[in-house]
Write an enzyme that holds these catalytic residues in place. Sequence first.
Site, PDB file in Angstrom:
ATOM      1  N   ASN A 273       9.679  -8.098  -3.868  1.00  0.00           N
ATOM      2  CA  ASN A 273      10.753  -7.604  -3.004  1.00  0.00           C
ATOM      3  C   ASN A 273      11.326  -8.700  -2.102  1.00  0.00           C
ATOM      4  O   ASN A 273      10.632  -9.607  -1.685  1.00  0.00           O
ATOM      5  CB  ASN A 273      10.255  -6.437  -2.145  1.00  0.00           C
ATOM      6  CG  ASN A 273       9.126  -6.842  -1.206  1.00  0.00           C
ATOM      7  OD1 ASN A 273       8.015  -7.084  -1.650  1.00  0.00           O
ATOM      8  ND2 ASN A 273       9.398  -6.936   0.065  1.00  0.00           N
TER       9      ASN A 273
ATOM     10  N   GLU B  52       5.295  -8.433   2.292  1.00  0.00           N
ATOM     11  CA  GLU B  52       5.510  -7.564   3.449  1.00  0.00           C
ATOM     12  C   GLU B  52       5.414  -8.358   4.748  1.00  0.00           C
ATOM     13  O   GLU B  52       5.388  -7.790   5.833  1.00  0.00           O
ATOM     14  CB  GLU B  52       4.488  -6.420   3.444  1.00  0.00           C
ATOM     15  CG  GLU B  52       4.879  -5.264   2.529  1.00  0.00           C
ATOM     16  CD  GLU B  52       5.113  -5.656   1.088  1.00  0.00           C
ATOM     17  OE1 GLU B  52       4.165  -6.186   0.464  1.00  0.00           O
ATOM     18  OE2 GLU B  52       6.220  -5.473   0.583  1.00  0.00           O
TER      19      GLU B  52
ATOM     20  N   ARG C 134       8.645  -1.790 -11.921  1.00  0.00           N
ATOM     21  CA  ARG C 134       8.426  -0.821 -10.840  1.00  0.00           C
ATOM     22  C   ARG C 134       9.619   0.122 -10.723  1.00  0.00           C
ATOM     23  O   ARG C 134       9.469   1.296 -10.360  1.00  0.00           O
ATOM     24  CB  ARG C 134       8.253  -1.580  -9.508  1.00  0.00           C
ATOM     25  CG  ARG C 134       6.867  -2.080  -9.230  1.00  0.00           C
ATOM     26  CD  ARG C 134       6.123  -1.281  -8.181  1.00  0.00           C
ATOM     27  NE  ARG C 134       6.547  -1.487  -6.814  1.00  0.00           N
ATOM     28  CZ  ARG C 134       6.041  -2.366  -5.962  1.00  0.00           C
ATOM     29  NH1 ARG C 134       5.075  -3.170  -6.360  1.00  0.00           N
ATOM     30  NH2 ARG C 134       6.454  -2.435  -4.722  1.00  0.00           N
TER      31      ARG C 134
ATOM     32  N   TRP D 149      -3.445  -0.285  -3.097  1.00  0.00           N
ATOM     33  CA  TRP D 149      -2.375   0.552  -2.569  1.00  0.00           C
ATOM     34  C   TRP D 149      -2.725   2.026  -2.788  1.00  0.00           C
ATOM     35  O   TRP D 149      -2.462   2.894  -1.955  1.00  0.00           O
ATOM     36  CB  TRP D 149      -1.043   0.195  -3.235  1.00  0.00           C
ATOM     37  CG  TRP D 149       0.152   0.636  -2.471  1.00  0.00           C
ATOM     38  CD1 TRP D 149       0.177   1.443  -1.354  1.00  0.00           C
ATOM     39  CD2 TRP D 149       1.507   0.299  -2.736  1.00  0.00           C
ATOM     40  NE1 TRP D 149       1.458   1.610  -0.919  1.00  0.00           N
ATOM     41  CE2 TRP D 149       2.303   0.934  -1.737  1.00  0.00           C
ATOM     42  CE3 TRP D 149       2.140  -0.473  -3.712  1.00  0.00           C
ATOM     43  CZ2 TRP D 149       3.696   0.812  -1.714  1.00  0.00           C
ATOM     44  CZ3 TRP D 149       3.520  -0.590  -3.685  1.00  0.00           C
ATOM     45  CH2 TRP D 149       4.295   0.051  -2.699  1.00  0.00           C
TER      46      TRP D 149
ATOM     47  N   SER E 137       1.076 -14.027  -2.550  1.00  0.00           N
ATOM     48  CA  SER E 137       1.265 -12.668  -2.044  1.00  0.00           C
ATOM     49  C   SER E 137       1.716 -12.752  -0.594  1.00  0.00           C
ATOM     50  O   SER E 137       1.503 -13.760   0.073  1.00  0.00           O
ATOM     51  CB  SER E 137      -0.040 -11.876  -2.110  1.00  0.00           C
ATOM     52  OG  SER E 137      -0.501 -11.768  -3.433  1.00  0.00           O
ATOM     53  N   GLY E 138       2.295 -11.669  -0.093  1.00  0.00           N
ATOM     54  CA  GLY E 138       2.722 -11.620   1.299  1.00  0.00           C
ATOM     55  C   GLY E 138       4.156 -11.143   1.446  1.00  0.00           C
ATOM     56  O   GLY E 138       4.819 -11.439   2.438  1.00  0.00           O
TER      57      GLY E 138
ATOM     58  N   ASP F 138      11.960  -1.229  -2.544  1.00  0.00           N
ATOM     59  CA  ASP F 138      10.710  -1.972  -2.742  1.00  0.00           C
ATOM     60  C   ASP F 138      10.246  -1.945  -4.195  1.00  0.00           C
ATOM     61  O   ASP F 138       9.064  -1.748  -4.479  1.00  0.00           O
ATOM     62  CB  ASP F 138       9.588  -1.483  -1.820  1.00  0.00           C
ATOM     63  CG  ASP F 138       8.364  -2.400  -1.889  1.00  0.00           C
ATOM     64  OD1 ASP F 138       8.554  -3.624  -1.978  1.00  0.00           O
ATOM     65  OD2 ASP F 138       7.230  -1.892  -1.858  1.00  0.00           O
TER      66      ASP F 138
ATOM     67  N   TRP G 246       2.974 -12.054  -7.163  1.00  0.00           N
ATOM     68  CA  TRP G 246       1.576 -11.631  -7.134  1.00  0.00           C
ATOM     69  C   TRP G 246       1.148 -10.864  -8.385  1.00  0.00           C
ATOM     70  O   TRP G 246       0.038 -10.352  -8.437  1.00  0.00           O
ATOM     71  CB  TRP G 246       1.328 -10.791  -5.885  1.00  0.00           C
ATOM     72  CG  TRP G 246       2.283  -9.642  -5.723  1.00  0.00           C
ATOM     73  CD1 TRP G 246       3.528  -9.677  -5.159  1.00  0.00           C
ATOM     74  CD2 TRP G 246       2.079  -8.293  -6.154  1.00  0.00           C
ATOM     75  NE1 TRP G 246       4.102  -8.437  -5.211  1.00  0.00           N
ATOM     76  CE2 TRP G 246       3.239  -7.565  -5.811  1.00  0.00           C
ATOM     77  CE3 TRP G 246       1.029  -7.620  -6.787  1.00  0.00           C
ATOM     78  CZ2 TRP G 246       3.378  -6.202  -6.085  1.00  0.00           C
ATOM     79  CZ3 TRP G 246       1.168  -6.270  -7.065  1.00  0.00           C
ATOM     80  CH2 TRP G 246       2.333  -5.587  -6.707  1.00  0.00           C
TER      81      TRP G 246
END
Lengths: 600, 155
Positions: A280, A196, A349, A557, A193-194, A322, A262
């Site tokens: 993303n 962003e 998404r 989120w 993850s990460g 995103d 993730w």
Amino acid sequence: MHGFKLLAASSLVAVIGLAPSHGFANDELVEMQKNPKNWVMPLGNYAGTRYSELDQINKDNVGDLQVAWTFSTGVLRGHEGGPLVIDGVMYVHAPFPNTVFALDLNENGRMIWKYEPKQDPNVIPVMCCDTVNRGVAYADGTIFLHQADTTVVALDAKTGEVKWSVENGDPSKGETGTAAPLVAGDKVLIGNSGGEFGVQGHLTAYNIADGSIAWRAYSTGPDDMTLLEPENTTHLGEPVGADSGTATWEGDQWKLGGGTTWGWTTYDPELNLVYYGSGNPGTWNPVQRPGDNRWSMTIFARDLDTGVAKWVYQMTPHDEWDFDGVNEMILVDQEIDGEMRKTLVHPDRNGFAYTLDRETGELLVAKKYDPTVNWATEVDMETGRPQVVADYSTGQQGEDVNTQGICPAALGTKDQQPSTYSPKTGLFYIPTNHVCMDYEPFQVSYTAGQPYVGATLSMYPAPDSHGGLGNFIAWDATKGEIVWSKPEPFSVWSGALATAGDVVFYGTLEGYLKAVDPETGDELFKFKTPSGIIGNVNTYEHDGKQYVAILSGIGGWAGIGLAAGLTESTAGLGAVGAYESLANYTNLGGQLTVFALPSS
Amino acid sequence: MRLWTMAVVGLGLSLSALTTANAQESDWEEKPYIIEDGKVDYGTYNGYRRYHNTCHVCHGPDALGSSFAPSLTESLKTMSYTDFLEVVTNGRQAKGAANQDSVMPSFAENSDVMLYIDHIYAYLKARADDAVGRGRPERLPPEEDQVFQEWKDSQ
């Protein structure tokens, strides 16, 4: 420099990994996943259907469900994922600090052991969307935990003692761990993850015996990092060519390429392929990273033994919204145009639900699963590319321009909350968001360990609809059609469960556990748990009795965007009804609630 | 970096002018935004954008807080400009009950925050004062926006 070391290490192990491996754990789990009394992996089985053959709780009696027992995790953060059940023991995990409990089902959840890792709290603020964790994995008498600080730890399932522990990444650069591990063969697969924080995504296979790396496959980079073969790996039937993971990036931008992994991983033991998606690409400002940004937003099919990709499919080239591609890949065989196909179904998404041939990567169906999706008109079935609408293209509208009325919002038509599939109805049951957004990209600069976002968003309920923020839908993945859609006041952020008792379960952000009729969506049961549900429902049998279990604990989120309430729609967009804050319905929590029918 | 006040200081040629400048400085901290007919100056507007680039992932949309970080519309009611700078620059940690470690990171090395810190302060102060509502504030026309003119001249 760190990156070069990793590169050398991964190419070395990739070569070693070519030797065929025979996993006894694989065979054990292949059998164990067929036993409906247990719940041995987060998605219930390798195919990721979250379907149970148990039928004691059925459509006619589900209305009588009662709370059998409850358990507090002692943590008040967002609780994603759900517990495992293996032969009379339940394994419950918590968000940071990532406590794991082994509970004795013979004694109403007495703690057999508890494991609480010591982690540097500085990892907390580099987790983009709360300190969630999506669950543990089991194999070979071992529980595998993927901690927030990226530590992967193997615990003795009987005692909780640490067998081995490895670091999967560097939290000081924004690399974190939220994804549930998947054990396949003799390997445990870990996604990172990460996205962003400009983190370069990868999936890593560790040998379950000792935690040594079998292979690591990056989402972006040269071929020896991505484990793509120029001639053999295909994208919609065509070879990807040399260094496809750098060719559609400017300069070194692929190093900040995102494409983190993730979400959920599934596995087909017969094809020996693992399936997962990437997130993303780098900054949310598309103007700053021209090109298709391969292989962000991509479905990967990789050989379990070597990590080499057999095929890839990029759903959202050059992302401008995103729309991470990390959602679950459900593996079921379905009849399409009169022919049985080994399919992979993926509600993305970006608002399109994809059905592919999981053996070849051929695109079979790509349709909107929320009628309000407007950023693209359709997916071109030849090229696989979404036909982007200029009015909703944040790149074409440009930097420092607020592009309005994009559906879905960055949350996606759904996020990671996994769907379920019932072989009895042949339908997928999908928890969805019904949220649109305004999106303004602008210039940002990269600093290691600092957010790398580059866009301002505001979100609101889909205009000209029922005014709510979510739907729970039944989806026909062979035709790409919504069969029924049940409106919800809030996003449905809970993983669903279908059973042979003709019941489908899911949780809501207000905290309700609901049961609905798979044919009609009619509500059969609901019970309000102490906090909002972002966890996944499961079921198991113990001492001849069927139970249904769910974690409550608002956050994630949903806890960021929704706990405060979304912006009321701007006048021009004409949303129906005012939005009331979720904070009026629920509070922080961390509780497991287990349901059963009353004893007769 | 507070161009608006610095410009005033720059004009101060006499002692009395400097005294005025100090008063202005203090006034800026109290009211760092300009709002005319519901339209905000560039600093407040840019603060909205930069806040929603970095800060909102914990402190929520429109600074309303989240399930794990406080609402800054409340915090900025009492927090001084100096304290605000200190916390953003150095971060802070608080040990709470029930494993509720609360950690604010240091943004000292983050140019997306530090270059615009006064803009972010202006936006948050305007939110705390209830001078701007939720969502994207409307901007003053550039030619009427003193803050924008000064910002542009400085770039």
